[in-house]
Design a protein around this motif. Structure first.
Motif, short mmCIF file in Angstrom:
data_model
loop_
_atom_site.label_atom_id
_atom_site.label_comp_id
_atom_site.label_asym_id
_atom_site.label_seq_id
_atom_site.Cartn_x
_atom_site.Cartn_y
_atom_site.Cartn_z
N MET A 297 29.07 177.04 -24.81
CA MET A 297 29.31 178.38 -24.66
C MET A 297 28.13 179.45 -24.85
O MET A 297 27.51 179.57 -26.01
N SER A 298 27.51 179.92 -23.75
CA SER A 298 26.63 180.77 -23.93
C SER A 298 27.12 182.30 -24.26
O SER A 298 28.40 182.71 -24.17
N LEU A 299 26.21 183.27 -24.75
CA LEU A 299 26.75 184.68 -25.02
C LEU A 299 27.24 185.29 -23.71
O LEU A 299 28.39 186.13 -24.10
N ARG B 132 35.90 187.55 -23.73
CA ARG B 132 36.44 188.64 -24.45
C ARG B 132 36.98 189.81 -23.57
O ARG B 132 37.81 190.39 -23.69
N ALA B 133 36.17 189.88 -22.74
CA ALA B 133 36.56 190.91 -21.36
C ALA B 133 37.94 190.32 -20.88
O ALA B 133 38.71 191.52 -20.46
N VAL B 134 37.99 189.27 -20.49
CA VAL B 134 39.27 188.86 -19.99
C VAL B 134 40.48 188.96 -20.79
O VAL B 134 41.52 189.58 -20.19
N LEU B 135 40.57 188.60 -22.15
CA LEU B 135 41.48 188.77 -22.95
C LEU B 135 41.75 190.20 -23.21
O LEU B 135 43.00 190.72 -23.33
N ALA C 43 29.48 187.39 -32.67
CA ALA C 43 30.08 187.54 -31.33
C ALA C 43 31.18 186.45 -30.81
O ALA C 43 32.29 186.56 -30.59
N PHE C 44 30.86 185.17 -31.17
CA PHE C 44 31.70 183.89 -31.01
C PHE C 44 32.96 184.03 -31.91
O PHE C 44 34.13 183.76 -31.57
#
Length: 264
Positions: free
Chosen positions: A31-33, A40-43, A90-91
């Motif tokens: 899981m990269s930034l 998050r953008a997809v959600l 962020a995660f």
């Protein structure tokens, strides 16, 4: 609906189901930034679109997700403590948003399901694992903490088991994950996984999308809010639903002995 452009994810929208594949197979989908930001953008994009009934999250190359990207962590070292804090948090925000998403989140788990991948499994509504998948929380073996996933793991499987797994970094398979309540279904091979996924998606399609979204929010609220307040709010939601478009269609379909429109 226009889906965001992504570099670390493969996206396919089929029949009201958004298939999202973590696509960094060379690193076992670490899981990269960038991946966190893209998820998050997809959600955010699909969260308000009721034509998307479910999101199926899985990994490319035989693995779900092997945890956080060590390269990202190494890159943050020169920027100091604040950079690590922001990267880690962020995660956590991704996990919060995934758990609260109004659609049904289904995780298909195979290969490595470690660290951050373990956390993603814990915020899914429905989890399907291959029997030979490898689960674990290896953070303490690296001298770090399962900081953002710990609360979600504890909610999923209970504090007692979460403490055991976090403090031993024990590895276990899909059968044990099912026993712990981490996953709902354990399948022997790829064919069995796909069969179970198809069955679950068919079940989801029988449920009205607005009713599902409200029910999911109600269940999540019941875990943290006072019972009286939850029941008061539930009564309001029920009244709105039963007099609304879905409630009218559902009851009419029942009387007419036919499938409701959302299940056609």
């Amino acid at each position: 609906m226009e889906l965001p452009t992504t570099e670390t994810l493969l996206l396919a929208l089929e029949g009201g189901v958004l298939h999202v594949t973590l696509n960094r197979p060379d690193s076992r989908n670490a899981m990269s930034l960038a991946m966190v930001q893209e998820l998050r953008a997809v959600l955010a994009t699909v969260g308000g679109d009721q034509s998307v009934r479910a999101l199926v999250l899985r990994g490319a190359g035989g693995h779900f997700c092997a945890g956080g990207d060590i390269k990202d962590m190494a890159g943050a070292r020169s920027k100091g403590v604040d950079a690590y804090r922001e990267l880690n948090r962020a995660f956590g925000s991704l996990l919060e948003e995934a758990q609260a998403a109004p659609l049904v989140l289904i995780a298909v788990l195979e290969g490595a399901v470690l660290g951050g991948g373990f956390g993603l499994a814990c915020v899914s509504d429905i989890a399907i694992a291959r029997r030979d998948a490898k689960f674990g929380m290896p953070e303490t073996t690296l001298g770090i903490l399962p900081a953002q996933i710990a609360p979600f793991v504890a909610k999923r499987i209970g504090l007692t088991q979460a403490r055991r797994l976090a403090l031993t970094a024990a590895r276990f398979d899909g059968s044990e994950a099912e026993r712990l309540g981490l996953v709902h279904f354990c399948a022997a091979d790829d064919a069995a996984v796909e069969q179970r996924l198809a069955q679950v998606l068919e079940q989801v399609r029988q449920c009205a999308p607005q009713a599902n979204a409200a029910t999911k929010a109600l269940l999540l609220a019941s875990d943290s809010e006072p019972l009286g307040a939850v029941l008061d709010h539930a009564a309001e939601l029920f009244a709105v639903a039963v007099t609304g478009e879905e409630g009218a269609e559902g009851t009419l379909a029942f009387v007419q002995k036919r499938a409701p429109k959302w299940a056609e």
